[in-house]
Write a protein that holds these residues in place. Structure first.
Motif, short mmCIF file in Angstrom:
data_model
loop_
_atom_site.label_atom_id
_atom_site.label_comp_id
_atom_site.label_asym_id
_atom_site.label_seq_id
_atom_site.Cartn_x
_atom_site.Cartn_y
_atom_site.Cartn_z
N LYS A 236 0.85 -1.19 0.00
CA LYS A 236 0.00 0.00 0.00
C LYS A 236 0.89 1.25 0.00
O LYS A 236 1.70 1.41 -0.89
CB LYS A 236 -0.92 -0.04 1.22
N LYS A 237 0.74 2.10 1.01
CA LYS A 237 1.51 3.34 1.10
C LYS A 237 2.96 3.02 1.45
O LYS A 237 3.22 2.22 2.35
CB LYS A 237 0.90 4.24 2.17
N PRO A 238 3.95 3.63 0.76
CA PRO A 238 5.36 3.35 1.06
C PRO A 238 5.72 3.71 2.51
O PRO A 238 5.14 4.62 3.11
CB PRO A 238 6.11 4.26 0.08
N VAL A 239 6.67 2.96 3.07
CA VAL A 239 7.17 3.20 4.43
C VAL A 239 8.37 4.15 4.32
O VAL A 239 9.44 3.77 3.84
CB VAL A 239 7.60 1.89 5.11
N LEU A 240 8.19 5.39 4.77
CA LEU A 240 9.28 6.35 4.76
C LEU A 240 10.27 6.02 5.88
O LEU A 240 9.87 5.55 6.96
CB LEU A 240 8.74 7.77 4.95
N LEU A 241 11.54 6.25 5.62
CA LEU A 241 12.59 5.98 6.60
C LEU A 241 13.26 7.27 7.02
O LEU A 241 13.52 8.13 6.19
CB LEU A 241 13.63 5.02 6.00
N PRO A 242 13.57 7.43 8.33
CA PRO A 242 13.21 6.53 9.43
C PRO A 242 11.74 6.71 9.83
O PRO A 242 11.15 7.74 9.54
CB PRO A 242 14.14 6.98 10.55
N SER A 243 11.19 5.71 10.48
CA SER A 243 9.80 5.81 10.95
C SER A 243 9.52 4.68 11.94
O SER A 243 10.33 3.76 12.10
CB SER A 243 8.82 5.73 9.78
N THR A 244 8.36 4.76 12.56
CA THR A 244 7.86 3.69 13.42
C THR A 244 6.54 3.21 12.85
O THR A 244 5.66 4.03 12.55
CB THR A 244 7.68 4.17 14.87
N VAL A 245 6.42 1.90 12.66
CA VAL A 245 5.19 1.32 12.13
C VAL A 245 4.67 0.28 13.11
O VAL A 245 5.38 -0.15 14.04
CB VAL A 245 5.42 0.68 10.74
N VAL A 246 3.42 -0.13 12.91
CA VAL A 246 2.77 -1.07 13.82
C VAL A 246 2.36 -2.31 13.04
O VAL A 246 1.76 -2.22 11.97
CB VAL A 246 1.53 -0.43 14.48
N PHE A 247 2.70 -3.47 13.61
CA PHE A 247 2.37 -4.76 12.98
C PHE A 247 1.22 -5.40 13.75
O PHE A 247 1.21 -5.43 14.98
CB PHE A 247 3.59 -5.68 13.03
N GLY A 248 0.23 -5.92 13.01
CA GLY A 248 -0.91 -6.57 13.63
C GLY A 248 -1.31 -7.84 12.90
O GLY A 248 -1.03 -8.00 11.71
N THR A 249 -1.95 -8.75 13.62
CA THR A 249 -2.41 -10.01 13.02
C THR A 249 -3.83 -10.32 13.49
O THR A 249 -4.30 -9.83 14.52
CB THR A 249 -1.51 -11.20 13.41
N ASP A 250 -4.48 -11.17 12.71
CA ASP A 250 -5.81 -11.66 13.05
C ASP A 250 -5.94 -13.05 12.43
O ASP A 250 -5.56 -13.24 11.27
CB ASP A 250 -6.89 -10.72 12.50
N SER A 251 -6.43 -14.01 13.19
CA SER A 251 -6.55 -15.38 12.71
C SER A 251 -8.00 -15.83 12.72
O SER A 251 -8.76 -15.52 13.64
CB SER A 251 -5.70 -16.34 13.56
N GLU A 252 -8.35 -16.57 11.67
CA GLU A 252 -9.67 -17.19 11.59
C GLU A 252 -9.46 -18.61 11.07
O GLU A 252 -9.14 -18.81 9.90
CB GLU A 252 -10.59 -16.41 10.65
N GLY A 253 -9.58 -19.58 11.98
CA GLY A 253 -9.25 -20.95 11.62
C GLY A 253 -7.76 -21.05 11.34
O GLY A 253 -6.93 -20.60 12.14
N GLU A 254 -7.40 -21.60 10.19
CA GLU A 254 -5.99 -21.76 9.84
C GLU A 254 -5.45 -20.59 9.03
O GLU A 254 -4.26 -20.57 8.68
CB GLU A 254 -5.81 -23.06 9.03
N VAL A 255 -6.29 -19.62 8.73
CA VAL A 255 -5.89 -18.48 7.92
C VAL A 255 -5.50 -17.31 8.82
O VAL A 255 -6.24 -16.95 9.73
CB VAL A 255 -7.02 -18.06 6.96
N THR A 256 -4.33 -16.73 8.55
CA THR A 256 -3.84 -15.58 9.31
C THR A 256 -3.76 -14.37 8.40
O THR A 256 -3.15 -14.43 7.33
CB THR A 256 -2.46 -15.86 9.92
#
Length: 277
Positions: A236-256
């Protein structure tokens, strides 16, 4: 500039000449035969991307081995689009089984499709890795080449409607990340290196490689990955450097589902999905 990066990773085996297909994509398949892994290089890659040491290759590592094939194809005069300004829009990797650190494998690459996009043309570059004829890994890079000959996509993108999950894991990314990943990947595109080289291409400062973001996402999930899986991402939108980003996950059954967002505006940089094979 792109051709200058070709020697960054040695080619094992011969690259056949690209055949010209009038009015379309090159019709040949490029190959690297009997590819071996430089274990010191692998360790550097793991360190930059955040993978723990393992007896098998990260699923994103054969992409590095295929880098010379990508450049050879896109910089050949038979390729119908100029590589400068191309945007790596989507990436799908399927690991049918892990590849051992010391296994020898064969790589191939071909341009598989040319489809419309509202901003130009979408070209799919398909790489495959085989061990003794067994397909163990493949990758589809979907690259956008801006053109007036665009239009509506014939099919919905694989991750259409999928949102990047909210998260709490913060990644603090340094200004040298693009140079560090470029050194191990061979991708020394100026947009990733320094503020002044990135500004020449319209960015306020250098940006992270999309494939680093994908690799670091998988490294974060390394202990939860099955042996065989497909991982789709859309950049999606490029990650400018330096920066702080947030990683997230969500699981439904075997799909993440996973995603990377801006830490302040919650703007998505990447959305991905892991599905067992």
């Amino acid at each position: 500039m792109l051709k200058a990066a070709l020697p960054a990773i040695p080619v094992v085996g011969n690259l056949p000449g690209i055949k010209h297909q009038k009015g379309g994509l090159p019709e040949t398949t490029l190959r690297r035969n009997r590819v071996t892994t430089d274990l010191a290089h692998l360790d550097r890659y793991n360190e930059v991307c955040g993978f723990s040491r393992s007896e098998t290759l990260p699923a994103t590592y054969p992409h590095i081995a295929a880098h010379t094939l990508h450049l050879s194809l896109m910089t050949d005069t038979a390729f119908p689009f100029p590589p400068m300004g191309a945007v790596h829009l989507r990436n799908r990797i399927t690991q049918y089984r892990p590849i051992g650190r010391e296994e020898i494998y064969d790589l191939s690459l071909h341009a598989a499709s040319d489809e419309p996009h509202p901003k130009g043309r979408l070209i799919s570059l398909v790489s495959e890795a085989r061990v003794g004829g067994e397909l163990v890994w493949d990758e589809t890079m979907t690259v956008l080449f801006r053109s007036r000959a665009g239009g509506d996509e014939p099919l919905a993108p694989p991750l259409a409607g999928v949102e990047a999950p909210e998260g709490v894991v913060h990644w603090k990314l340094g200004s040298d990340l693009g140079r560090r990943y470029g050194a191990v990947s061979g991708d020394r595109n100026p947009i990733h290196l320094y503020p002044w080289t990135a500004k020449a291409f319209g960015f306020p400062r250098q940006i992270a490689h999309g494939m680093w973001t994908k690799a670091h996402s998988l490294a974060t999930l390394q202990n939860r990955l099955p042996d065989s899986y497909t991982v789709d991402v859309e950049f999606k939108k490029p990650v400018l450097l330096p920066s702080t980003v947030v990683f997230g996950t969500d699981s439904e059954g075997e799909v993440t589902t996973f995603g990377v967002r801006d830490s302040r505006k919650s703007v998505p940089h990447l959305v991905g999905r892991i599905t067992p094979v």
